[in-house]
Scaffold this motif. Structure first.
Motif, PDB file in Angstrom:
ATOM      1  N   ARG A 178       6.342   1.555   5.027  1.00  0.00           N
ATOM      2  CA  ARG A 178       5.657   2.371   3.896  1.00  0.00           C
ATOM      3  C   ARG A 178       4.214   1.758   3.253  1.00  0.00           C
ATOM      4  O   ARG A 178       3.185   2.644   3.045  1.00  0.00           O
ATOM      5  CB  ARG A 178       6.607   2.225   2.536  1.00  0.00           C
ATOM      6  CG  ARG A 178       7.931   3.126   2.607  1.00  0.00           C
ATOM      7  CD  ARG A 178       8.827   2.817   1.414  1.00  0.00           C
ATOM      8  NE  ARG A 178       8.258   3.012   0.154  1.00  0.00           N
ATOM      9  CZ  ARG A 178       8.428   2.010  -1.095  1.00  0.00           C
ATOM     10  NH1 ARG A 178       9.082   1.423  -0.879  1.00  0.00           N
ATOM     11  NH2 ARG A 178       7.448   2.555  -2.077  1.00  0.00           N
ATOM     12  N   VAL A 179       4.088   0.383   3.296  1.00  0.00           N
ATOM     13  CA  VAL A 179       2.876  -0.342   2.796  1.00  0.00           C
ATOM     14  C   VAL A 179       1.739   0.300   4.260  1.00  0.00           C
ATOM     15  O   VAL A 179       0.702   0.508   3.778  1.00  0.00           O
ATOM     16  CB  VAL A 179       3.012  -1.518   2.696  1.00  0.00           C
ATOM     17  CG1 VAL A 179       1.602  -2.488   2.931  1.00  0.00           C
ATOM     18  CG2 VAL A 179       3.632  -1.996   1.517  1.00  0.00           C
ATOM     19  N   LEU A 180       2.296  -0.087   5.407  1.00  0.00           N
ATOM     20  CA  LEU A 180       1.402   0.227   6.324  1.00  0.00           C
ATOM     21  C   LEU A 180       0.859   1.542   6.533  1.00  0.00           C
ATOM     22  O   LEU A 180      -0.150   1.897   6.828  1.00  0.00           O
ATOM     23  CB  LEU A 180       1.995  -0.252   7.691  1.00  0.00           C
ATOM     24  CG  LEU A 180       1.856  -1.869   7.938  1.00  0.00           C
ATOM     25  CD1 LEU A 180       2.799  -2.338   9.196  1.00  0.00           C
ATOM     26  CD2 LEU A 180       0.752  -2.508   7.877  1.00  0.00           C
ATOM     27  N   ALA A 181       1.814   2.488   6.176  1.00  0.00           N
ATOM     28  CA  ALA A 181       1.515   3.854   6.330  1.00  0.00           C
ATOM     29  C   ALA A 181       0.589   4.266   5.131  1.00  0.00           C
ATOM     30  O   ALA A 181      -0.233   4.986   5.571  1.00  0.00           O
ATOM     31  CB  ALA A 181       2.682   4.644   6.113  1.00  0.00           C
ATOM     32  N   GLU A 182       0.946   3.705   3.954  1.00  0.00           N
ATOM     33  CA  GLU A 182      -0.302   3.810   2.923  1.00  0.00           C
ATOM     34  C   GLU A 182      -1.494   3.212   3.056  1.00  0.00           C
ATOM     35  O   GLU A 182      -2.437   3.957   2.899  1.00  0.00           O
ATOM     36  CB  GLU A 182       0.196   3.498   1.635  1.00  0.00           C
ATOM     37  CG  GLU A 182      -0.442   3.946   0.310  1.00  0.00           C
ATOM     38  CD  GLU A 182      -0.357   5.197  -0.048  1.00  0.00           C
ATOM     39  OE1 GLU A 182      -1.448   5.868  -0.488  1.00  0.00           O
ATOM     40  OE2 GLU A 182       0.616   5.879   0.159  1.00  0.00           O
ATOM     41  N   ALA A 183      -1.580   2.161   3.763  1.00  0.00           N
ATOM     42  CA  ALA A 183      -2.707   1.438   4.076  1.00  0.00           C
ATOM     43  C   ALA A 183      -3.661   2.284   5.141  1.00  0.00           C
ATOM     44  O   ALA A 183      -4.777   2.212   5.272  1.00  0.00           O
ATOM     45  CB  ALA A 183      -2.708  -0.019   4.368  1.00  0.00           C
ATOM     46  N   ARG A 184      -3.159   2.942   5.982  1.00  0.00           N
ATOM     47  CA  ARG A 184      -3.723   3.656   6.838  1.00  0.00           C
ATOM     48  C   ARG A 184      -4.738   4.649   6.520  1.00  0.00           C
ATOM     49  O   ARG A 184      -5.671   4.967   7.007  1.00  0.00           O
ATOM     50  CB  ARG A 184      -2.572   4.720   7.808  1.00  0.00           C
ATOM     51  CG  ARG A 184      -3.085   5.221   8.978  1.00  0.00           C
ATOM     52  CD  ARG A 184      -1.939   6.190   9.666  1.00  0.00           C
ATOM     53  NE  ARG A 184      -2.146   7.575   9.205  1.00  0.00           N
ATOM     54  CZ  ARG A 184      -0.999   8.079   8.674  1.00  0.00           C
ATOM     55  NH1 ARG A 184       0.275   7.581   8.593  1.00  0.00           N
ATOM     56  NH2 ARG A 184      -1.343   9.233   8.313  1.00  0.00           N
ATOM     57  N   HIS A 185      -4.656   5.077   5.540  1.00  0.00           N
ATOM     58  CA  HIS A 185      -5.609   5.980   4.479  1.00  0.00           C
ATOM     59  C   HIS A 185      -6.772   5.184   4.027  1.00  0.00           C
ATOM     60  O   HIS A 185      -7.970   5.710   4.120  1.00  0.00           O
ATOM     61  CB  HIS A 185      -4.944   6.565   3.415  1.00  0.00           C
ATOM     62  CG  HIS A 185      -3.968   7.299   3.646  1.00  0.00           C
ATOM     63  ND1 HIS A 185      -4.032   8.648   4.359  1.00  0.00           N
ATOM     64  CD2 HIS A 185      -2.514   7.202   3.535  1.00  0.00           C
ATOM     65  CE1 HIS A 185      -2.831   9.382   4.501  1.00  0.00           C
ATOM     66  NE2 HIS A 185      -1.816   8.315   4.082  1.00  0.00           N
TER      67      HIS A 185
END
Length: 69
Positions: free
Chosen positions: A11-18
Protein backbone atom coordinates in the motif's frame (compact mmCIF):
# COMPACT_ATOMS: atom_id res chain seq x y z
CA UNK A 1 7.25 -11.18 7.05
CA UNK A 2 3.60 -11.27 8.02
CA UNK A 3 0.72 -10.83 5.60
CA UNK A 4 -0.12 -7.49 7.29
CA UNK A 5 3.40 -6.18 6.73
CA UNK A 6 3.39 -7.33 3.11
CA UNK A 7 0.03 -5.68 2.46
CA UNK A 8 0.98 -2.46 4.24
CA UNK A 9 4.30 -2.32 2.40
CA UNK A 10 2.50 -2.75 -0.92
CA UNK A 11 0.00 0.00 0.00
CA UNK A 12 2.77 2.45 0.92
CA UNK A 13 4.83 1.73 -2.18
CA UNK A 14 1.75 2.05 -4.39
CA UNK A 15 0.93 5.43 -2.87
CA UNK A 16 4.55 6.56 -3.10
CA UNK A 17 4.51 5.74 -6.82
CA UNK A 18 2.61 8.99 -7.35
CA UNK A 19 5.48 10.94 -5.79
CA UNK A 20 8.45 8.89 -7.03
CA UNK A 21 7.79 6.98 -10.26
CA UNK A 22 11.21 5.29 -10.32
CA UNK A 23 10.81 1.86 -8.72
CA UNK A 24 14.43 1.55 -7.53
CA UNK A 25 14.40 5.00 -5.94
CA UNK A 26 11.04 4.33 -4.33
CA UNK A 27 12.31 1.08 -2.83
CA UNK A 28 15.51 2.75 -1.61
CA UNK A 29 13.43 5.51 0.02
CA UNK A 30 11.28 2.90 1.75
CA UNK A 31 14.21 0.99 3.25
CA UNK A 32 16.98 3.58 3.64
CA UNK A 33 15.81 7.19 4.02
CA UNK A 34 14.98 8.44 7.52
CA UNK A 35 11.90 10.67 7.66
CA UNK A 36 12.38 13.57 10.08
CA UNK A 37 8.72 14.12 10.89
CA UNK A 38 8.30 10.43 11.72
CA UNK A 39 11.09 10.33 14.28
CA UNK A 40 13.91 9.86 11.76
CA UNK A 41 12.64 6.36 11.06
CA UNK A 42 12.50 4.85 7.60
CA UNK A 43 9.18 4.14 5.94
CA UNK A 44 9.89 0.47 6.53
CA UNK A 45 10.31 1.13 10.28
CA UNK A 46 7.05 3.08 10.36
CA UNK A 47 5.16 0.26 8.65
CA UNK A 48 6.69 -2.31 10.99
CA UNK A 49 5.55 -0.16 13.95
CA UNK A 50 1.97 -0.36 12.67
CA UNK A 51 1.77 3.30 11.65
CA UNK A 52 1.00 2.76 7.98
CA UNK A 53 -1.96 5.15 7.99
CA UNK A 54 0.24 7.96 9.29
CA UNK A 55 2.81 7.31 6.56
CA UNK A 56 0.19 7.18 3.82
CA UNK A 57 -1.32 10.43 5.11
CA UNK A 58 2.11 12.05 4.85
CA UNK A 59 2.55 10.81 1.26
CA UNK A 60 -0.92 12.09 0.35
CA UNK A 61 -0.03 15.50 1.83
CA UNK A 62 3.04 15.57 -0.39
CA UNK A 63 0.88 14.72 -3.41
CA UNK A 64 -1.55 17.50 -2.51
CA UNK A 65 1.37 19.96 -2.20
CA UNK A 66 0.57 20.47 1.48
CA UNK A 67 4.06 19.35 2.42
CA UNK A 68 7.46 19.36 0.72
CA UNK A 69 9.29 16.20 -0.29
Amino acid sequence: MSIRLLCDTARVLAEARHVEPDRARRRAWFTDDPIAELGHRTAEDVVEAGETRRLIAMIQAIRAHERGR
